[in-house]
Design a protein around this motif. Structure first.
Motif, PDB file in Angstrom:
ATOM      1  N   TYR A 161     -35.616 -60.205  63.994  1.00  0.00           N
ATOM      2  CA  TYR A 161     -34.699 -59.175  63.508  1.00  0.00           C
ATOM      3  C   TYR A 161     -35.169 -57.772  63.861  1.00  0.00           C
ATOM      4  CZ  TYR A 161     -37.911 -57.822  59.768  1.00  0.00           C
ATOM      5  OH  TYR A 161     -38.988 -57.339  59.072  1.00  0.00           O
ATOM      6  N   ALA A 162     -36.485 -57.553  63.929  1.00  0.00           N
ATOM      7  CA  ALA A 162     -37.003 -56.206  64.155  1.00  0.00           C
ATOM      8  C   ALA A 162     -36.656 -55.691  65.545  1.00  0.00           C
ATOM      9  CB  ALA A 162     -38.515 -56.187  63.948  1.00  0.00           C
ATOM     10  N   THR A 163     -36.532 -56.577  66.501  1.00  0.00           N
ATOM     11  CA  THR A 163     -36.193 -56.167  67.872  1.00  0.00           C
ATOM     12  C   THR A 163     -34.774 -56.551  68.256  1.00  0.00           C
ATOM     13  OG1 THR A 163     -37.153 -58.220  68.738  1.00  0.00           O
ATOM     14  CG2 THR A 163     -38.593 -56.292  68.645  1.00  0.00           C
ATOM     15  N   GLY A 164     -34.060 -57.245  67.351  1.00  0.00           N
ATOM     16  CA  GLY A 164     -32.673 -57.612  67.623  1.00  0.00           C
ATOM     17  C   GLY A 164     -32.511 -58.648  68.709  1.00  0.00           C
ATOM     18  N   ARG A 165     -33.517 -59.478  68.930  1.00  0.00           N
ATOM     19  CA  ARG A 165     -33.466 -60.449  70.031  1.00  0.00           C
ATOM     20  C   ARG A 165     -32.908 -61.805  69.626  1.00  0.00           C
ATOM     21  NH1 ARG A 165     -39.683 -59.457  72.087  1.00  0.00           N
ATOM     22  NH2 ARG A 165     -39.389 -57.379  73.004  1.00  0.00           N
ATOM     23  N   GLY A 166     -32.648 -62.007  68.364  1.00  0.00           N
ATOM     24  CA  GLY A 166     -32.206 -63.322  67.933  1.00  0.00           C
ATOM     25  C   GLY A 166     -33.391 -64.255  67.746  1.00  0.00           C
ATOM     26  N   TYR A 167     -33.121 -65.555  67.786  1.00  0.00           N
ATOM     27  CA  TYR A 167     -34.133 -66.543  67.433  1.00  0.00           C
ATOM     28  C   TYR A 167     -35.217 -66.702  68.505  1.00  0.00           C
ATOM     29  CZ  TYR A 167     -32.430 -68.688  63.130  1.00  0.00           C
ATOM     30  OH  TYR A 167     -32.102 -68.942  61.826  1.00  0.00           O
ATOM     31  N   VAL A 168     -36.442 -66.974  68.027  1.00  0.00           N
ATOM     32  CA  VAL A 168     -37.550 -67.425  68.863  1.00  0.00           C
ATOM     33  C   VAL A 168     -37.982 -68.785  68.320  1.00  0.00           C
ATOM     34  CG1 VAL A 168     -39.230 -66.175  67.454  1.00  0.00           C
ATOM     35  CG2 VAL A 168     -39.844 -66.900  69.759  1.00  0.00           C
ATOM     36  N   PRO A 169     -38.181 -69.800  69.203  1.00  0.00           N
ATOM     37  CA  PRO A 169     -38.496 -71.151  68.728  1.00  0.00           C
ATOM     38  C   PRO A 169     -39.997 -71.474  68.787  1.00  0.00           C
ATOM     39  CG  PRO A 169     -37.681 -71.232  70.976  1.00  0.00           C
ATOM     40  CD  PRO A 169     -37.739 -69.774  70.601  1.00  0.00           C
ATOM     41  N   PHE A 170     -40.400 -72.332  67.854  1.00  0.00           N
ATOM     42  CA  PHE A 170     -41.762 -72.852  67.821  1.00  0.00           C
ATOM     43  C   PHE A 170     -41.682 -74.370  67.682  1.00  0.00           C
ATOM     44  CE2 PHE A 170     -41.695 -68.619  66.050  1.00  0.00           C
ATOM     45  CZ  PHE A 170     -42.773 -67.976  66.659  1.00  0.00           C
ATOM     46  N   ARG A 171     -42.792 -75.064  68.061  1.00  0.00           N
ATOM     47  CA  ARG A 171     -42.851 -76.518  67.913  1.00  0.00           C
ATOM     48  C   ARG A 171     -44.180 -76.915  67.302  1.00  0.00           C
ATOM     49  NH1 ARG A 171     -41.322 -76.966  73.522  1.00  0.00           N
ATOM     50  NH2 ARG A 171     -39.114 -77.434  73.778  1.00  0.00           N
ATOM     51  N   THR A 172     -44.150 -78.081  66.635  1.00  0.00           N
ATOM     52  CA  THR A 172     -45.380 -78.671  66.130  1.00  0.00           C
ATOM     53  C   THR A 172     -45.199 -80.178  65.986  1.00  0.00           C
ATOM     54  OG1 THR A 172     -47.032 -78.653  64.363  1.00  0.00           O
ATOM     55  CG2 THR A 172     -44.744 -78.300  63.710  1.00  0.00           C
ATOM     56  N   THR A 173     -46.285 -80.899  66.170  1.00  0.00           N
ATOM     57  CA  THR A 173     -46.274 -82.337  65.912  1.00  0.00           C
ATOM     58  C   THR A 173     -46.758 -82.648  64.502  1.00  0.00           C
ATOM     59  OG1 THR A 173     -48.486 -82.498  66.891  1.00  0.00           O
ATOM     60  CG2 THR A 173     -46.601 -82.961  68.338  1.00  0.00           C
ATOM     61  N   ASP A 174     -47.228 -81.612  63.786  1.00  0.00           N
ATOM     62  CA  ASP A 174     -47.713 -81.800  62.424  1.00  0.00           C
ATOM     63  C   ASP A 174     -47.528 -80.490  61.672  1.00  0.00           C
ATOM     64  OD1 ASP A 174     -48.981 -82.319  60.055  1.00  0.00           O
ATOM     65  OD2 ASP A 174     -50.960 -82.730  60.928  1.00  0.00           O
ATOM     66  N   ILE A 175     -46.517 -80.422  60.798  1.00  0.00           N
ATOM     67  CA  ILE A 175     -46.245 -79.182  60.074  1.00  0.00           C
ATOM     68  C   ILE A 175     -47.409 -78.821  59.164  1.00  0.00           C
ATOM     69  CG2 ILE A 175     -44.686 -78.056  58.426  1.00  0.00           C
ATOM     70  CD1 ILE A 175     -42.456 -79.805  59.427  1.00  0.00           C
ATOM     71  N   GLY A 176     -48.163 -79.813  58.714  1.00  0.00           N
ATOM     72  CA  GLY A 176     -49.266 -79.554  57.807  1.00  0.00           C
ATOM     73  C   GLY A 176     -50.536 -79.086  58.483  1.00  0.00           C
ATOM     74  N   SER A 177     -50.515 -78.967  59.792  1.00  0.00           N
ATOM     75  CA  SER A 177     -51.700 -78.551  60.531  1.00  0.00           C
ATOM     76  C   SER A 177     -51.771 -77.030  60.644  1.00  0.00           C
ATOM     77  CB  SER A 177     -51.697 -79.168  61.935  1.00  0.00           C
ATOM     78  OG  SER A 177     -52.740 -78.621  62.728  1.00  0.00           O
ATOM     79  N   THR A 178     -52.998 -76.509  60.735  1.00  0.00           N
ATOM     80  CA  THR A 178     -53.196 -75.080  60.978  1.00  0.00           C
ATOM     81  C   THR A 178     -53.823 -74.831  62.345  1.00  0.00           C
ATOM     82  OG1 THR A 178     -55.358 -75.151  59.871  1.00  0.00           O
ATOM     83  CG2 THR A 178     -53.436 -74.581  58.523  1.00  0.00           C
ATOM     84  N   SER A 179     -53.773 -75.824  63.207  1.00  0.00           N
ATOM     85  CA  SER A 179     -54.382 -75.706  64.531  1.00  0.00           C
ATOM     86  C   SER A 179     -53.385 -75.164  65.541  1.00  0.00           C
ATOM     87  CB  SER A 179     -54.885 -77.070  64.999  1.00  0.00           C
ATOM     88  OG  SER A 179     -55.296 -77.007  66.359  1.00  0.00           O
ATOM     89  N   SER A 180     -53.801 -74.196  66.323  1.00  0.00           N
ATOM     90  CA  SER A 180     -52.941 -73.643  67.368  1.00  0.00           C
ATOM     91  C   SER A 180     -52.741 -74.621  68.511  1.00  0.00           C
ATOM     92  CB  SER A 180     -53.532 -72.334  67.906  1.00  0.00           C
ATOM     93  OG  SER A 180     -54.835 -72.551  68.430  1.00  0.00           O
ATOM     94  N   SER A 181     -53.546 -75.698  68.553  1.00  0.00           N
ATOM     95  CA  SER A 181     -53.329 -76.731  69.568  1.00  0.00           C
ATOM     96  C   SER A 181     -52.203 -77.678  69.164  1.00  0.00           C
ATOM     97  CB  SER A 181     -54.617 -77.531  69.798  1.00  0.00           C
ATOM     98  OG  SER A 181     -54.986 -78.228  68.607  1.00  0.00           O
ATOM     99  N   VAL A 182     -51.828 -77.670  67.877  1.00  0.00           N
ATOM    100  CA  VAL A 182     -50.745 -78.512  67.371  1.00  0.00           C
ATOM    101  C   VAL A 182     -49.441 -77.720  67.316  1.00  0.00           C
ATOM    102  CG1 VAL A 182     -49.945 -79.840  65.362  1.00  0.00           C
ATOM    103  CG2 VAL A 182     -52.336 -79.956  66.076  1.00  0.00           C
ATOM    104  N   TRP A 183     -49.559 -76.427  67.030  1.00  0.00           N
ATOM    105  CA  TRP A 183     -48.413 -75.526  67.000  1.00  0.00           C
ATOM    106  C   TRP A 183     -48.318 -74.762  68.321  1.00  0.00           C
ATOM    107  CZ3 TRP A 183     -44.797 -74.375  63.165  1.00  0.00           C
ATOM    108  CH2 TRP A 183     -44.984 -74.991  61.919  1.00  0.00           C
ATOM    109  N   SER A 184     -47.107 -74.425  68.727  1.00  0.00           N
ATOM    110  CA  SER A 184     -46.948 -73.608  69.938  1.00  0.00           C
ATOM    111  C   SER A 184     -45.626 -72.864  69.883  1.00  0.00           C
ATOM    112  CB  SER A 184     -46.986 -74.480  71.207  1.00  0.00           C
ATOM    113  OG  SER A 184     -45.872 -75.370  71.225  1.00  0.00           O
TER     114      SER A 184
END
Length: 876
Positions: free
Chosen positions: A722-745
């Motif tokens: 919203y701050a830049t008015g660009r609309g949605y940016v997507p993220f993915r994860t194989t484990d929502i409960g993880s805090t590892s950047s190798s699982v989230w991207s």
């Protein structure tokens, strides 16, 4: 020219109550002063019909109503669809002016003018105008458009539903190069600008002289009552404006009482009152009652022992000036007998979609009118259970196999030892075998707020959650609301799609809000006086949607200012939906900012439980999304970060300045934030800052099995830039409960389509649902729904009942049809378009009960499934 008529057309110093016989005109006192000689036009709105607003001065400057006149015994209602146009050049060539309006405003939001003198304008150019914007309020003058405005704003606001005298003056200063602008409310100066570099003589065009209309065509029209409008060619002194305000107060009070329509304010007959009355109070109206124990001064009704005639008396007080009283008689019916109370409670019961039951239903335990105790019986407890359990309320539905079923519920109401009964028939649809989901539907709004169509509902589809196709171009929403049709503010934002647990009913819920009609965020006041209702549609096929309805979920919250960003999730344990949204409720928060998340439950998105505060944080918290993975619920919220938490107890409430970092599995405990998990940094523009300063509107969704790229689980999280008015940016994860950047991207391989997508929701859909949406909304592919009509009759053959099933192919494609009855099945192949095939099925029984026949049709790329009922029959 008309004469001066009523005394209110003279400027009077009114000092006491106005004593008027009945509804006769106010008679001025000897202290009345003559109208200033600088008067150019006086509109007293005393007409009873027609589109002409006569000038009561000596100058004949009659005005014209456009958009529909709405006369009310001495004032005109500005409805938001009408306005008044005054003659051209009314102030042309003048160097000074005073404009005084007596008005009772309504809907003080958005971009609108109270009046305008001069020419028209657009966002990029303009002819210059002098005007009052009532929402601020402020008086302004410009040679061009908004970019050249000289204005002054009052810290004193106008009040909705109260008569106020609003005056503006302008006059050139000594030297003639600058002017002084002054704004008065009720004769008191509330704002002044002594160095306006734009003068009245700078306005060269005088063809857009309006009352209730802006110089900008896109702005909304004024809403409120107008009793008097005066124009002078001098800047009147404050003492004269005090006199005018007093004179107009007397007229407004009298007119308010004359215009009262008690019958129109109430849906029940005034000759047969049974429930509380609505007693209008706008315009300073107060009430007294001849029998306050029967009808109180606020309209509360206590049924008497016998029918009672009550006299209700109203007076209007405007700025200390009181009208003559006016009386109304109502007849309050005696307190009903217990049997009648019980019956009325039963009559008020409504079962949502009673002829198309597909999921659990809400069964009230008490009457809505008299509070009788309601108990239930079911003709088919195995299909509709009315007992319930310790965790689940009555009304659990188990859909039958092999065809639709008719079930009769019997409701018994008991009050004061007396009972009444009512039978309610239901049609429960046969069990639905939910196919695997392979595709996606994205419901969203565009968020640019540049037109009314931006804040409406758009659909996009995808086969893989990577490439999305817009089903409609910008400006052509799939679903929308109209503010002039009783559908809320006329804008919908933050849509969320909910699929029922059975799979074949959808609810689309959204925020009732139009920033466009409110005049942009700067004028919106949307968190303070916004809608407390949600907009709701429902559908069984994603194409045919109900009319939008409004559900008030937040007005019970003290000081609620809005209901934003709703979502919902089904809970199989309690057999209901949990609905959650953000509400600002000043004074109703324990930690810091008063925007918190509230929660309610429902089974039908019509009846909602009393809301509870679900999340209370130090920072504003908004835009919460929830997904269930195994036994765990995960939620992401915009609370200054994009904060992710988990719990096994969905309904657990949270009240803490910051998310809890430790706790049991029955409490919500912090997993992490997007910023911490992905090591975000930098600015919003750089695209690697994932805090709440840059992102909002998080949305979870689950990928379909065929799109997981070998992963056992794969989840998506969208966040609105919203701050830049660009609309949605997507993220993915194989484990929502993880805090590892190798699982989230951060997902960089996703194309969300041409239309900018703001706060919405993605729901996985089947291949047939995808085909249906694309055919009907994008005009792509073929219709997956065969058009077939079925009829069933019974007949007697040799003393036995036979079923005659006729199937008519109303499609353009040949169809194969399978007919299934309680007594066997038959298949008919190749039923040609326009042809009817009839099959007779022998029951081999002399009597049969009422039941249904199921018909399944198929073509190469389409299908049909439905049940048709037949009545009981006895032969011989």
């Amino acid at each position: 020219m008309r004469g001066t008529g009523r005394g209110r057309r003279s400027v009077a110093a009114v000092t006491g109550a106005v004593l008027v016989a009945g509804l006769a005109a106010f008679t001025p006192s000897p202290a009345d002063a003559a109208e200033p000689s600088s008067l150019l036009a006086l509109y007293d709105f005393s007409e009873a019909s027609g589109a002409v607003v006569h000038d009561a001065s000596t100058h004949g400057n009659d005005a014209t109503v456009f958009g529909g006149e709405a006369w009310h015994s001495g004032y005109m209602q500005f409805t938001g669809a009408n306005h008044v146009q005054m003659p051209n050049d009314l102030l042309a060539g003048r160097s000074a002016a005073t404009i005084v309006i007596e008005t009772s405003p309504q809907a003080l939001t958005g971009a609108k003018f109270l009046w305008n003198f001069g020419g028209t304008s657009s966002p990029t150019s303009g002819q210059g105008q002098l005007f009052i914007q009532p929402v601020a309020p402020r008086v302004a003058i410009t040679k061009t458009n908004w970019s050249g405005e000289q204005s002054v704003t009052s810290s004193t606001k106008l009040v909705e539903g109260q008569w106020q005298s609003v005056a503006a003056t302008i006059a050139k200063n000594a030297g003639g190069t600058t002017s002084t602008l002054r704004l008065f409310i009720n004769g008191t100066q509330v704002a002044e600008k002594t160095d306006s570099t734009v003068n009245l003589t700078d306005l060269l065009t005088h063809t857009a002289n309006y009352i209730g209309k802006s110089a900008y065509p896109a702005d909304t029209l004024y809403q409120g009552k107008v009793s008097t409008f005066r124009v002078y060619e001098e800047a009147l002194p404050a003492s004269t404006l005090v006199d005018i305000a007093a004179t107009d107060a007397a007229a407004a009070a009298t007119e308010t009482i004359a215009a009262l329509d008690l019958a129109a304010a109430n849906t029940q007959s005034l000759d047969a009152v049974e429930t509380d009355l609505t007693l209008p109070t706008a315009g300073g109206v107060t009430w007294t009652s001849s029998h306050p124990g029967v009808v109180a001064a606020d309209g509360t009704v206590t049924p008497p022992a016998s029918d009672t005639v009550v006299t209700l008396t109203a007076v209007s007080t405007v700025r200390g000036v009181q009208s003559a009283p006016r009386s109304f008689q109502v007849t309050v019916l005696k307190d009903p007998a217990a049997s009648e109370k019980a019956q009325r409670d039963l009559d008020a019961i409504t079962i949502a979609d009673a002829d198309d039951v597909r999921s659990n239903i809400a069964l009230p335990a008490s009457g809505s009118r008299y509070g009788s105790t309601v108990t239930w019986q079911s003709s088919a407890p195995a299909i509709v259970d009315v007992t319930g359990t310790a965790q689940t309320a009555p009304g659990i539905v188990t859909r039958p196999e092999g065809g639709d079923a008719k079930v009769t519920l019997t409701a018994t109401a008991t009050i004061d030892g007396v009972t009444a009964t009512r039978e309610i028939p239901l049609v429960v649809r046969q069990a639905y075998d939910m196919p695997a989901t392979t595709d996606y539907l994205f419901a969203h709004f565009t968020g640019t707020e540049g037109s009314a169509t931006d804040e409406q509902i758009y659909f996009a589809t995808s086969r893989d959650a990577k490439t999305f196709t817009d089903t409609r171009p910008a400006g052509s929403p799939v679903l929308s609301t109209q503010r002039d049709a009783g559908q809320g503010e006329g804008g919908v934002r933050d849509p969320f799609l909910v699929r029922s647990p059975e799979g074949d009913r959808f609810y689309l819920i959204a925020t009732d809000l139009s920033i466009y009609y409110r005049g942009g965020w700067g004028n919106a006041h949307a968190t303070e006086d916004g809608s407390t209702e949600l907009v709701i549609w429902e559908s069984t096929d994603l194409v045919n949607w109900s009319e939008p309805r409004l559900a008030d979920v937040a007005s019970e919250i003290p000081n609620a200012g809005m209901a934003w960003a709703p979502e919902a999730i089904w809970d199989e344990v309690t057999g209901q939906y949990y609905v959650y949204w953000a509400t600002r409720a000043d004074g109703n928060t324990a930690f810091g900012d008063s925007v918190d998340i509230y929660m309610s439950t429902t089974r039908d998105f019509r009846t909602f439980s009393t809301p509870v505060k679900w999340i209370d944080r130090e920072h504003s918290i908004i835009d919460t999304t929830v997904i269930k993975v195994g036994d765990w619920y995960y939620r992401a919220s915009g609370d200054g970060e994009i904060t992710i938490e988990k719990s096994k107890n969905l309904a657990a409430t949270t009240a803490s300045a910051l998310p809890a970092t430790t706790g049991t599995d029955q409490q919500w405990v912090l997993v992490g934030t997007l910023q911490s998990i992905l090591n975000g940094s930098g600015t919003c523009a750089g695209g690697t800052n994932y805090t709440g300063a840059c992102l909002e509107g998080p949305e979870f969704f689950q990928y379909n099995d065929d799109d997981r790229a070998g992963a056992s689980e794969l989840y998506g999280l969208l966040a609105d830039q919203y701050a830049t008015g660009r609309g949605y940016v997507p993220f993915r994860t194989t484990d929502i409960g993880s805090t590892s950047s190798s699982v989230w991207s951060k997902a960089t391989d996703i194309n969300l389509g041409a239309i900018k997508k703001r706060h919405g929701g993605i729901v996985p859909i089947t291949a047939e649902e995808y085909q249906r949406v694309m055919f009907h909304f994008a005009g792509v592919g073929t219709d997956p729904d065969l058009k077939i009509r079925t009829a069933v009759t019974t007949r007697c053959v040799a003393g036995k009942v036979a079923l005659a099933v006729s199937v008519t192919n109303a499609d353009t494609r040949a169809a194969d049809v399978v007919i299934t009855t309680p007594f066997g099945s038959k298949t008919v192949t190749g039923v040609q378009p326009g042809k009817t095939a009839t099959q007779t099925v022998s029951t081999r029984q002399g009597a049969v009960a009422a039941a249904s026949v199921s018909v399944e049709g198929s073509a190469s790329d389409a299908s049909y499934s439905a049940s048709t009922f037949y009545d009981a029959r006895t032969c011989g």
